[in-house]
Motif scaffolding. Structure first.
Motif, PDB file in Angstrom:
ATOM      1  N   MET A 119     -19.929 -46.315   2.005  1.00  9.23           N
ATOM      2  CA  MET A 119     -18.540 -46.434   1.584  1.00  9.23           C
ATOM      3  C   MET A 119     -18.511 -47.205   0.272  1.00  9.23           C
ATOM      4  SD  MET A 119     -15.309 -48.186   3.572  1.00  9.23           S
ATOM      5  CE  MET A 119     -15.534 -47.234   5.061  1.00  9.23           C
ATOM      6  N   VAL A 120     -17.873 -46.618  -0.735  1.00 10.90           N
ATOM      7  CA  VAL A 120     -17.786 -47.286  -2.036  1.00 10.90           C
ATOM      8  C   VAL A 120     -16.363 -47.722  -2.363  1.00 10.90           C
ATOM      9  CG1 VAL A 120     -19.856 -46.204  -2.981  1.00 10.90           C
ATOM     10  CG2 VAL A 120     -17.641 -45.059  -3.246  1.00 10.90           C
ATOM     11  N   TYR A 121     -15.416 -47.287  -1.544  1.00 10.23           N
ATOM     12  CA  TYR A 121     -14.020 -47.715  -1.706  1.00 10.23           C
ATOM     13  C   TYR A 121     -13.305 -47.489  -0.387  1.00 10.23           C
ATOM     14  CZ  TYR A 121      -9.075 -47.639  -2.801  1.00 10.23           C
ATOM     15  OH  TYR A 121      -7.725 -47.884  -2.788  1.00 10.23           O
ATOM     16  N   GLU A 122     -12.453 -48.439   0.002  1.00 10.40           N
ATOM     17  CA  GLU A 122     -11.590 -48.238   1.163  1.00 10.40           C
ATOM     18  C   GLU A 122     -10.176 -48.665   0.807  1.00 10.40           C
ATOM     19  OE1 GLU A 122     -11.224 -48.919   5.947  1.00 10.40           O
ATOM     20  OE2 GLU A 122     -12.662 -50.150   4.852  1.00 10.40           O
ATOM     21  N   ALA A 123      -9.237 -47.763   1.042  1.00  6.43           N
ATOM     22  CA  ALA A 123      -7.828 -48.053   0.812  1.00  6.43           C
ATOM     23  C   ALA A 123      -7.309 -48.924   1.952  1.00  6.43           C
ATOM     24  CB  ALA A 123      -7.040 -46.743   0.753  1.00  6.43           C
ATOM     25  N   PRO A 124      -6.218 -49.623   1.720  1.00  7.46           N
ATOM     26  CA  PRO A 124      -5.619 -50.392   2.814  1.00  7.46           C
ATOM     27  C   PRO A 124      -5.191 -49.452   3.948  1.00  7.46           C
ATOM     28  CG  PRO A 124      -4.668 -51.026   0.710  1.00  7.46           C
ATOM     29  CD  PRO A 124      -5.516 -49.820   0.458  1.00  7.46           C
ATOM     30  N   GLU A 125      -5.363 -49.913   5.176  1.00 10.63           N
ATOM     31  CA  GLU A 125      -4.974 -49.143   6.351  1.00 10.63           C
ATOM     32  C   GLU A 125      -3.466 -48.926   6.348  1.00 10.63           C
ATOM     33  OE1 GLU A 125      -5.374 -50.618  10.661  1.00 10.63           O
ATOM     34  OE2 GLU A 125      -7.404 -50.069  10.046  1.00 10.63           O
ATOM     35  N   VAL A 126      -3.019 -47.742   6.766  1.00  8.35           N
ATOM     36  CA  VAL A 126      -1.581 -47.467   6.829  1.00  8.35           C
ATOM     37  C   VAL A 126      -1.205 -46.990   8.232  1.00  8.35           C
ATOM     38  CG1 VAL A 126      -1.315 -46.920   4.380  1.00  8.35           C
ATOM     39  CG2 VAL A 126      -1.842 -45.099   5.995  1.00  8.35           C
ATOM     40  N   ILE A 127       0.048 -47.211   8.581  1.00  8.98           N
ATOM     41  CA  ILE A 127       0.576 -46.764   9.857  1.00  8.98           C
ATOM     42  C   ILE A 127       1.037 -45.321   9.696  1.00  8.98           C
ATOM     43  CG2 ILE A 127       2.350 -47.156  11.624  1.00  8.98           C
ATOM     44  CD1 ILE A 127       0.202 -49.391  11.362  1.00  8.98           C
ATOM     45  N   ILE A 128       0.726 -44.485  10.690  1.00  9.05           N
ATOM     46  CA  ILE A 128       1.167 -43.093  10.689  1.00  9.05           C
ATOM     47  C   ILE A 128       2.004 -42.848  11.939  1.00  9.05           C
ATOM     48  CG2 ILE A 128      -0.691 -42.189   9.261  1.00  9.05           C
ATOM     49  CD1 ILE A 128      -2.202 -41.433  11.791  1.00  9.05           C
ATOM     50  N   ASP A 129       2.588 -41.653  12.036  1.00 12.10           N
ATOM     51  CA  ASP A 129       3.505 -41.353  13.136  1.00 12.10           C
ATOM     52  C   ASP A 129       2.809 -41.206  14.490  1.00 12.10           C
ATOM     53  OD1 ASP A 129       5.624 -41.441  11.368  1.00 12.10           O
ATOM     54  OD2 ASP A 129       5.575 -39.276  10.988  1.00 12.10           O
ATOM     55  N   SER A 130       1.618 -40.614  14.509  1.00 15.02           N
ATOM     56  CA  SER A 130       0.917 -40.414  15.784  1.00 15.02           C
ATOM     57  C   SER A 130      -0.565 -40.201  15.529  1.00 15.02           C
ATOM     58  CB  SER A 130       1.489 -39.206  16.532  1.00 15.02           C
ATOM     59  OG  SER A 130       1.010 -37.997  15.964  1.00 15.02           O
ATOM     60  N   CYS A 131      -1.319 -40.180  16.610  1.00 15.40           N
ATOM     61  CA  CYS A 131      -2.760 -39.903  16.518  1.00 15.40           C
ATOM     62  C   CYS A 131      -3.048 -38.422  16.736  1.00 15.40           C
ATOM     63  CB  CYS A 131      -3.516 -40.746  17.545  1.00 15.40           C
ATOM     64  SG  CYS A 131      -3.444 -42.520  17.222  1.00 15.40           S
ATOM     65  N   GLU A 132      -2.019 -37.629  16.873  1.00 15.42           N
ATOM     66  CA  GLU A 132      -2.163 -36.192  17.114  1.00 15.42           C
ATOM     67  C   GLU A 132      -2.266 -35.447  15.790  1.00 15.42           C
ATOM     68  OE1 GLU A 132      -2.672 -35.396  20.259  1.00 15.42           O
ATOM     69  OE2 GLU A 132      -2.298 -37.488  20.749  1.00 15.42           O
ATOM     70  N   ALA A 133      -2.163 -34.116  15.863  1.00 16.77           N
ATOM     71  CA  ALA A 133      -2.348 -33.260  14.681  1.00 16.77           C
ATOM     72  C   ALA A 133      -1.377 -33.596  13.553  1.00 16.77           C
ATOM     73  CB  ALA A 133      -2.209 -31.793  15.077  1.00 16.77           C
ATOM     74  N   ASP A 134      -0.108 -33.885  13.881  1.00 12.55           N
ATOM     75  CA  ASP A 134       0.844 -34.195  12.819  1.00 12.55           C
ATOM     76  C   ASP A 134       0.489 -35.508  12.120  1.00 12.55           C
ATOM     77  OD1 ASP A 134       1.535 -35.469  15.234  1.00 12.55           O
ATOM     78  OD2 ASP A 134       3.613 -35.745  14.609  1.00 12.55           O
ATOM     79  N   GLY A 135      -0.013 -36.481  12.871  1.00  9.08           N
ATOM     80  CA  GLY A 135      -0.456 -37.747  12.276  1.00  9.08           C
ATOM     81  C   GLY A 135      -1.697 -37.552  11.424  1.00  9.08           C
ATOM     82  N   ALA A 136      -2.596 -36.669  11.864  1.00  6.77           N
ATOM     83  CA  ALA A 136      -3.811 -36.390  11.093  1.00  6.77           C
ATOM     84  C   ALA A 136      -3.454 -35.739   9.763  1.00  6.77           C
ATOM     85  CB  ALA A 136      -4.748 -35.496  11.892  1.00  6.77           C
ATOM     86  N   LYS A 137      -2.482 -34.843   9.785  1.00  7.69           N
ATOM     87  CA  LYS A 137      -2.054 -34.192   8.534  1.00  7.69           C
ATOM     88  C   LYS A 137      -1.431 -35.222   7.595  1.00  7.69           C
ATOM     89  CE  LYS A 137       0.666 -30.341   6.796  1.00  7.69           C
ATOM     90  NZ  LYS A 137       1.549 -29.233   7.123  1.00  7.69           N
ATOM     91  N   GLN A 138      -0.611 -36.098   8.165  1.00  3.90           N
ATOM     92  CA  GLN A 138       0.024 -37.166   7.385  1.00  3.90           C
ATOM     93  C   GLN A 138      -1.049 -38.076   6.773  1.00  3.90           C
ATOM     94  OE1 GLN A 138       2.275 -39.869   9.835  1.00  3.90           O
ATOM     95  NE2 GLN A 138       3.595 -40.489   8.155  1.00  3.90           N
ATOM     96  N   CYS A 139      -2.052 -38.423   7.565  1.00  2.00           N
ATOM     97  CA  CYS A 139      -3.142 -39.285   7.112  1.00  2.00           C
ATOM     98  C   CYS A 139      -3.915 -38.613   5.977  1.00  2.00           C
ATOM     99  CB  CYS A 139      -4.068 -39.601   8.287  1.00  2.00           C
ATOM    100  SG  CYS A 139      -5.464 -40.665   7.873  1.00  2.00           S
ATOM    101  N   LYS A 140      -4.267 -37.352   6.165  1.00  2.70           N
ATOM    102  CA  LYS A 140      -5.025 -36.623   5.145  1.00  2.70           C
ATOM    103  C   LYS A 140      -4.253 -36.568   3.828  1.00  2.70           C
ATOM    104  CE  LYS A 140      -7.196 -32.189   4.151  1.00  2.70           C
ATOM    105  NZ  LYS A 140      -7.499 -30.839   4.655  1.00  2.70           N
ATOM    106  N   ASN A 141      -2.959 -36.256   3.901  1.00  3.90           N
ATOM    107  CA  ASN A 141      -2.144 -36.162   2.687  1.00  3.90           C
ATOM    108  C   ASN A 141      -2.039 -37.507   1.975  1.00  3.90           C
ATOM    109  OD1 ASN A 141      -1.742 -33.429   3.062  1.00  3.90           O
ATOM    110  ND2 ASN A 141       0.196 -33.693   4.132  1.00  3.90           N
TER     111      ASN A 141
END
Length: 156
Positions: A54-76
């Protein structure tokens, strides 16, 4: 012997105390688990020998869920974050500190005594709620080359 026989029943005060302790313990566990919100991590990695670094890590963020919609939000969010901090993956872009994006990475690697690093792409990944890292679909525009901890142009 000071204790009472195992067959003796508990005094009502003792039963009440044990019940209160058990309820307090359950309430504490429930409160702690209720505070766990779905989260997203975003980072940039390079492959070094037999591992990913790992050469860079962004600050952790809260997302809506751990399901598919949260994964899409996280990726974006991760794609946006990595593109913003790296000027769309341009390792030769100058940062506000007056050094290149690539120099930031070379400096980071040199802290781990990796001072010679040649012809490697930096890839962006995201992680949802502690799951496996997933490729975000972003990478550096150029190969990264560090010579003695200094960012330099790669020669094939």
């Amino acid at each position: 012997m000071l204790g009472r026989p195992a067959s003796a029943s508990l005094h009502p005060r003792e039963k009440s105390f044990i019940m209160k302790v058990a309820l307090l313990l359950l309430a504490t566990i429930a409160a702690a688990s209720a505070q766990l919100e779905p989260w997203c991590r975003c980072a940039a990695f390079v492959t070094y020998e037999y591992m990913e670094m790992m050469v860079y890590e962004a600050p952790e963020v809260i997302i809506d869920s751990c399901e598919a919609d949260g994964a899409k939000q996280c990726k974006n969010r991760c794609i946006k974050e990595l593109n913003e901090i790296s000027y769309d993956g341009d390792l030769w872009a100058m940062t506000e500190k007056g050094i290149t994006v690539g120099q930031h990475v070379c400096t980071h690697l040199s802290r781990f005594f990796i001072t010679f690093f040649h012809n490697h792409v930096i890839y962006g990944y995201y992680e949802v709620c502690g799951g496996a890292w997933q490729y975000a679909g972003v990478q550096s525009q150029q190969m990264l080359c560090c010579n003695g901890g200094e960012h330099e142009h790669c020669v094939a």
